[in-house]
Design an enzyme around this catalytic site. Structure first.
Site, PDB file in Angstrom:
ATOM      1  N   TYR A 147      32.784  49.963  34.013  1.00 21.44           N
ATOM      2  CA  TYR A 147      32.852  49.314  35.069  1.00 21.44           C
ATOM      3  C   TYR A 147      31.566  49.788  35.822  1.00 21.44           C
ATOM      4  O   TYR A 147      31.956  50.569  36.300  1.00 21.44           O
ATOM      5  CB  TYR A 147      34.327  50.369  35.413  1.00 21.44           C
ATOM      6  CG  TYR A 147      35.152  50.074  34.627  1.00 21.44           C
ATOM      7  CD1 TYR A 147      35.617  48.727  34.004  1.00 21.44           C
ATOM      8  CD2 TYR A 147      36.172  51.316  35.617  1.00 21.44           C
ATOM      9  CE1 TYR A 147      36.976  48.861  32.891  1.00 21.44           C
ATOM     10  CE2 TYR A 147      37.843  50.672  34.896  1.00 21.44           C
ATOM     11  CZ  TYR A 147      37.084  49.824  33.037  1.00 21.44           C
ATOM     12  OH  TYR A 147      38.975  49.333  32.560  1.00 21.44           O
TER      13      TYR A 147
ATOM     14  N   SER B 141      46.895  46.649  34.748  1.00 22.18           N
ATOM     15  CA  SER B 141      47.452  45.741  34.929  1.00 22.18           C
ATOM     16  C   SER B 141      49.244  46.328  35.346  1.00 22.18           C
ATOM     17  O   SER B 141      49.814  44.156  35.625  1.00 22.18           O
ATOM     18  CB  SER B 141      46.687  43.931  34.066  1.00 22.18           C
ATOM     19  OG  SER B 141      45.760  44.632  34.201  1.00 22.18           O
ATOM     20  N   PRO B 142      49.183  46.719  35.896  1.00 30.35           N
ATOM     21  CA  PRO B 142      51.453  47.007  35.977  1.00 30.35           C
ATOM     22  C   PRO B 142      51.879  45.303  36.732  1.00 30.35           C
ATOM     23  O   PRO B 142      52.616  45.055  37.039  1.00 30.35           O
ATOM     24  CB  PRO B 142      51.570  47.909  36.114  1.00 30.35           C
ATOM     25  CG  PRO B 142      50.781  48.339  36.992  1.00 30.35           C
ATOM     26  CD  PRO B 142      49.786  47.639  36.241  1.00 30.35           C
ATOM     27  N   LEU B 143      50.603  44.974  37.668  1.00 32.55           N
ATOM     28  CA  LEU B 143      51.841  43.609  38.444  1.00 32.55           C
ATOM     29  C   LEU B 143      50.676  42.354  37.869  1.00 32.55           C
ATOM     30  O   LEU B 143      50.329  41.852  38.924  1.00 32.55           O
ATOM     31  CB  LEU B 143      50.234  44.173  39.719  1.00 32.55           C
ATOM     32  CG  LEU B 143      51.548  45.441  40.290  1.00 32.55           C
ATOM     33  CD1 LEU B 143      50.912  46.607  42.164  1.00 32.55           C
ATOM     34  CD2 LEU B 143      52.698  45.424  40.790  1.00 32.55           C
ATOM     35  N   GLY B 144      49.851  42.421  36.875  1.00 31.86           N
ATOM     36  CA  GLY B 144      49.647  41.096  36.168  1.00 31.86           C
ATOM     37  C   GLY B 144      48.398  40.773  36.633  1.00 31.86           C
ATOM     38  O   GLY B 144      48.378  38.904  37.768  1.00 31.86           O
TER      39      GLY B 144
ATOM     40  N   PHE C 165      49.360  38.950  40.193  1.00 29.07           N
ATOM     41  CA  PHE C 165      50.088  37.423  40.230  1.00 29.07           C
ATOM     42  C   PHE C 165      50.901  38.483  40.839  1.00 29.07           C
ATOM     43  O   PHE C 165      51.818  37.237  41.213  1.00 29.07           O
ATOM     44  CB  PHE C 165      49.793  36.924  39.434  1.00 29.07           C
ATOM     45  CG  PHE C 165      50.841  36.062  38.668  1.00 29.07           C
ATOM     46  CD1 PHE C 165      50.062  34.726  39.271  1.00 29.07           C
ATOM     47  CD2 PHE C 165      51.881  35.848  38.466  1.00 29.07           C
ATOM     48  CE1 PHE C 165      50.931  33.611  39.663  1.00 29.07           C
ATOM     49  CE2 PHE C 165      52.505  34.409  38.238  1.00 29.07           C
ATOM     50  CZ  PHE C 165      52.299  33.581  39.574  1.00 29.07           C
TER      51      PHE C 165
ATOM     52  N   HIS D 162      37.910  53.183  24.705  1.00 29.22           N
ATOM     53  CA  HIS D 162      37.487  51.200  25.458  1.00 29.22           C
ATOM     54  C   HIS D 162      38.401  50.089  24.900  1.00 29.22           C
ATOM     55  O   HIS D 162      39.574  49.087  25.025  1.00 29.22           O
ATOM     56  CB  HIS D 162      36.483  50.785  26.038  1.00 29.22           C
ATOM     57  CG  HIS D 162      37.334  50.371  27.651  1.00 29.22           C
ATOM     58  ND1 HIS D 162      35.836  50.353  28.565  1.00 29.22           N
ATOM     59  CD2 HIS D 162      38.121  49.582  27.765  1.00 29.22           C
ATOM     60  CE1 HIS D 162      36.794  49.809  30.015  1.00 29.22           C
ATOM     61  NE2 HIS D 162      38.281  48.915  29.591  1.00 29.22           N
TER      62      HIS D 162
END
Length: 337
Positions: free
Chosen positions: A57, A206-209, A212, A126
């Site tokens: 990152y 990415s639990p919230l897409g 999105f 990773h």
């Protein structure tokens, strides 16, 4: 905040962690170092004790921000970072996957220095390197644990066979995988089942897409070239228009619960299993507080059944990554010689 245990033998952490990638990397905007530090410290003050970063990152920049932000709270938090890429320490060029033991040791020394810690709490591979037997990878991490440089071993997006082989050499306490209401492959590809069987904590990223599912996007949303979503098939205009049905579902439930779509998406994940610890990321304090509030939302069995039944009739359009990056997920390492 409610606490959860990462795997049967892992540390106790807040039920929600903070994915720190977006503070420094992958999106079209990033925070200054000072603003990133302030956001991370605000998360600690609000009860978050689990923080996720990685060597790649930046590369490197995010570990510096996370390390400096958490230094005053070192004994109160769990810091996770990751190895697995061949990054030139001088030019920062990413030359692809590399999980050879000597590279793992180099990566860990760099992460320890940038984070300013004596021990990495949780070290993930990773992405699986298909050219290195996973037994060699797990063995290298086992040695680092014996040396006191790492406490726990984790994996991100492995195939099931590789997970089992790694776990047999050095117990895996956490597995990181994308998982949300619109990406439910871990329920059917054997990963969640293997985690349950082996006593491994499950950490959805990415639990919230990738933003999105917050309801903040529509088919007219555009992304700058520096934003990784610009190359994701799932974020093409036609795909986003189709995928809004998932947001509509979340909005209907959210209205009845006096919540936001993001909060329902996180509450749904938290309700799946007590071993699940999502790590939503954000660069905004208001979103951080919104996400944290989701941990207090309890969905009844009837509400969960209604959500699952409605979601089962929906079909997401588009892969979550470009073909190049899709080739790196769910793969297995070659067998040991």
């Amino acid at each position: 905040m409610e606490k959860r245990k990462l795997g049967k033998d892992g540390p106790e952490v807040s039920a929600l962690g903070l994915g720190c990638m977006g503070i420094s990397f992958s999106y079209s905007t990033k925070l200054s170092k000072d603003d990133g530090i302030a956001l991370i410290r605000a998360a600690v003050e609000r009860g978050i004790t689990f923080f996720d970063t990685a060597e790649v990152y930046g590369p490197f920049d995010n570990e510096v921000v996370v390390g400096e932000a958490l230094r005053p709270f070192r004994d109160q938090v769990v810091i996770a970072t990751k190895f697995g890429f061949d990054i030139d320490f001088e030019t920062r060029e990413n030359r692809g996957l590399n999980s050879r033991p000597e590279r793992i040791r180099q990566a860990v020394e760099g992460s320890l220095r940038r984070l300013g810690v004596e021990t990495i709490d949780l070290l993930y591979q990773h992405r699986v390197d298909p050219n290195v037997p996973i037994e060699d990878v797990a063995g290298a991490v086992k040695d680092l644990i014996a040396q006191g440089k790492v406490k726990y071993f984790g994996m991100s997006e492995p195939g099931v066979d590789t997970l089992r082989r790694a776990h047999a050499v050095q117990p895996v306490i956490a597995l990181q995988n994308e998982y949300s209401l619109w990406w439910r492959a871990p329920e059917t590809n054997g990963i969640l089942q293997a985690c349950d069987e082996l006593g491994i904590g499950f950490v959805p990223y990415s639990p919230l897409g990738k933003g999105f599912l917050t309801g903040a996007m529509d088919k007219n949303t555009t992304f700058k070239d520096a934003d990784f979503r610009s190359s994701s098939p799932r974020f093409a205009p036609s795909a986003m228009e189709t995928n809004l049905v998932f947001v509509d579902l979340l909005k209907r439930v959210a209205e009845a619960k006096k919540a936001t779509p993001a909060q329902i998406a996180l509450a749904w994940l938290l309700a799946q299993k007590p071993s699940i610890v999502p790590i939503p990321g954000t660069t905004k304090l208001s979103r951080l507080e919104e996400n944290i509030a989701s941990s207090a939302i309890k969905l009844s069995s009837n509400e969960l059944s209604e959500i699952n039944e409605a979601a089962s009739r929906l079909s997401a359009e588009g892969d979550r990554y470009s073909p190049q990056h899709m080739a790196m997920v769910g793969r297995d390492a070659r067998p040991a010689a």
